[in-house]
Motif scaffolding. Structure first.
Motif, PDB file in Angstrom:
ATOM      1  N   ASN A 182      41.851 -11.043 -38.616  1.00  0.00           N
ATOM      2  CA  ASN A 182      40.517 -11.215 -39.176  1.00  0.00           C
ATOM      3  C   ASN A 182      40.543 -12.318 -40.232  1.00  0.00           C
ATOM      4  OD1 ASN A 182      38.955  -8.857 -37.942  1.00  0.00           O
ATOM      5  ND2 ASN A 182      40.736  -7.803 -38.801  1.00  0.00           N
ATOM      6  N   LEU A 229      40.352  -5.238 -44.838  1.00  0.00           N
ATOM      7  CA  LEU A 229      40.625  -5.685 -43.473  1.00  0.00           C
ATOM      8  C   LEU A 229      42.038  -5.333 -43.032  1.00  0.00           C
ATOM      9  CD1 LEU A 229      38.853  -9.164 -43.478  1.00  0.00           C
ATOM     10  CD2 LEU A 229      38.182  -7.139 -42.166  1.00  0.00           C
ATOM     11  N   ASN A 238      38.521  -6.426 -35.503  1.00  0.00           N
ATOM     12  CA  ASN A 238      39.400  -7.487 -35.002  1.00  0.00           C
ATOM     13  C   ASN A 238      38.551  -8.696 -34.670  1.00  0.00           C
ATOM     14  OD1 ASN A 238      41.870  -8.636 -34.023  1.00  0.00           O
ATOM     15  ND2 ASN A 238      41.227  -8.177 -31.927  1.00  0.00           N
ATOM     16  N   ALA A 240      36.944 -10.435 -36.897  1.00  0.00           N
ATOM     17  CA  ALA A 240      35.782 -10.456 -37.790  1.00  0.00           C
ATOM     18  C   ALA A 240      35.885 -11.592 -38.797  1.00  0.00           C
ATOM     19  CB  ALA A 240      35.657  -9.121 -38.522  1.00  0.00           C
TER      20      ALA A 240
END
Length: 258
Positions: A182, A229, A238, A240
């Motif tokens: 991420n 995260l 995932n 993001a």
């Protein structure tokens, strides 16, 4: 603050000697992780380790993410010394030199790319076998400058734009291997980098005029999103991209005239 989400975990934070990197290291450490901060300046790293929360573990290791052999050896050493690697935070980055395509030379372009893009590539490639073994994660620190352009920041914009799509590709490639990837995209965070641009009350006011929350952010606020995260609280997150910018990215670009 949630406590002990990272007890028994091992975390690498690159660019850990100041700003968001230092705040992130301290946040992970406060929640139980063993944190290894990597950077090029020993004195800064050692201060981050010395200022860590009482009873926590932050280890300083000197290394240059743009040097493939050096960073690979260092990541391997961390995994060997601590028995595992659970999270990699790719935070190391530079924005200088400033300028347009016609202003900067090839050496300046490569300087930014080698740290901001090559560094993520080299460090992630070294870390991935260890992250696969434990179902770990990578958090890339991008920038609002990777989601839209700035005047006079062509190399930094290009590099952070690459980080954005590199995050997407890595999330696709490694999600099925149990490794989530991420990115956070800070802007207007009170760090040395921002201070270098906002050098007067007039510039500060102009910058804050674009931020709906009307203030600069703190490095700890970016660190809180990074640790989220990396945590099990984000177990199905995932690929993001989370802005940490006080709402700057909500604007269509027009000035605040209301």
């Amino acid at each position: 603050m949630a406590e002990n989400r990272f007890t028994g975990k091992v975390v690498i934070v690159t660019g850990g000697g100041s700003g968001i990197g230092a705040a992130t290291a301290h946040r992970f450490a406060a929640e139980g992780a063993t944190v290894v901060v990597i950077g090029r300046t020993r004195t800064k790293l050692e201060k981050v380790a010395a200022d860590a929360p009482t009873g926590s573990t932050v280890v300083a290791r000197v290394g240059d993410v743009s040097d493939e052999e050096e960073i690979t050896r260092l990541v391997e050493a961390v995994a060997h010394d601590h028995g595992r690697l659970d999270t990699l935070v790719n935070n190391a980055g530079i924005c200088l030199p400033l300028g347009s395509v016609t202003d900067i030379d090839a050496a300046g372009w490569r300087q930014v790319m080698s740290t901001d893009v090559d560094g993520i590539f080299f460090t992630s490639r070294a870390a991935l076998p260890h992250l696969r073994a434990v179902g770990g994660s990578i958090v890339n620190v991008g920038s609002a400058s990777g989601l839209g352009g700035d005047w006079g920041l062509v190399a930094y914009n290009a590099a952070k734009g690459a980080v954005t799509n590199l995050t997407n590709a890595m999330a696709l490639d490694h999600g099925a291997e149990g490794v989530r990837v991420n990115a956070v995209h800070p802007s207007m965070i009170s760090t040395d980098m921002v201070a270098g641009f906002v050098q007067s009350d007039e510039l500060s006011a102009a910058a804050l005029n674009r931020v709906p929350m009307g203030r600069f952010g703190e490095a700890a606020e970016a660190a809180a999103v990074i640790t989220f995260l990396a945590s099990s609280d984000a177990s199905y997150v995932n690929g993001a991209h989370i802005r940490v910018d006080g709402g700057l990215g909500a604007s269509n670009g027009n000035p605040h005239v209301a």
